[in-house]
Design a protein around this motif. Structure first.
Motif, mmCIF file in Angstrom:
data_model
loop_
_atom_site.group_PDB
_atom_site.id
_atom_site.type_symbol
_atom_site.label_atom_id
_atom_site.label_comp_id
_atom_site.label_asym_id
_atom_site.label_seq_id
_atom_site.Cartn_x
_atom_site.Cartn_y
_atom_site.Cartn_z
ATOM 1 N N PRO A 19 0.830 -1.213 0.000
ATOM 2 C CA PRO A 19 0.000 0.000 0.000
ATOM 3 C C PRO A 19 0.866 1.266 0.000
ATOM 4 N N GLY A 20 0.466 2.222 -0.818
ATOM 5 C CA GLY A 20 1.200 3.476 -0.960
ATOM 6 C C GLY A 20 2.218 3.452 -2.084
ATOM 7 N N GLU A 21 2.497 2.281 -2.632
ATOM 8 C CA GLU A 21 3.495 2.156 -3.696
ATOM 9 C C GLU A 21 2.941 2.697 -5.019
ATOM 10 N N TYR A 52 -1.583 4.524 -7.450
ATOM 11 C CA TYR A 52 -1.028 4.122 -6.155
ATOM 12 C C TYR A 52 -1.804 2.938 -5.599
ATOM 13 N N VAL A 53 -1.088 1.952 -5.084
ATOM 14 C CA VAL A 53 -1.745 0.812 -4.439
ATOM 15 C C VAL A 53 -2.389 1.318 -3.161
ATOM 16 N N ARG A 54 -3.668 1.074 -3.041
ATOM 17 C CA ARG A 54 -4.415 1.533 -1.880
ATOM 18 C C ARG A 54 -4.588 0.410 -0.857
ATOM 19 N N SER A 86 6.113 -1.658 -10.711
ATOM 20 C CA SER A 86 6.399 -0.658 -9.686
ATOM 21 C C SER A 86 7.239 0.473 -10.259
ATOM 22 N N LEU A 87 6.877 1.688 -9.932
ATOM 23 C CA LEU A 87 7.685 2.848 -10.312
ATOM 24 C C LEU A 87 8.670 3.195 -9.208
#
Length: 100
Positions: A19-21, A52-54, A86-87
């Protein structure tokens, strides 16, 4: 045809994203009828969109499903790991390479 049964139980390993990524879509994603308020076949996410992954969930006790917030689109769409990259990890790797 892409309808083969997947043998790997993905949830035996840790999630690929947290999460957040910050992530980027690697494929176009269309509504298969499970996204409310959109027509079947309507684009939900385009290849190259960034979000963004939540949250992280599971499906059939076998796969991770990443709830990704696509800020530019104002939507949250469930995505599989194979549909994302992923960034943040890319930036970290690049920064570590420059520092050396």
């Amino acid at each position: 045809m892409g309808l083969q049964r997947e043998q790997e139980v993905e949830i035996r390993k840790p999630p690929r994203f947290m999460p957040g990524e910050r992530v980027r879509a690697t494929r176009h994603i269309k509504n298969d009828g499970t996204y409310p308020g959109k027509n079947i076949g309507e684009n939900l996410v385009r290849k190259g969109d960034e979000g963004y992954v939540r949250d992280i969930g599971t499906f059939l006790q076998q796969f991770y499903v990443y709830a990704v917030e696509w800020v530019d689109r104002g939507t949250v769409v469930g995505m599989r790991a194979r549909e994302l990259t992923s960034l943040q990890k890319t930036v970290t790797v690049l920064n570590e390479g420059i520092a050396k």
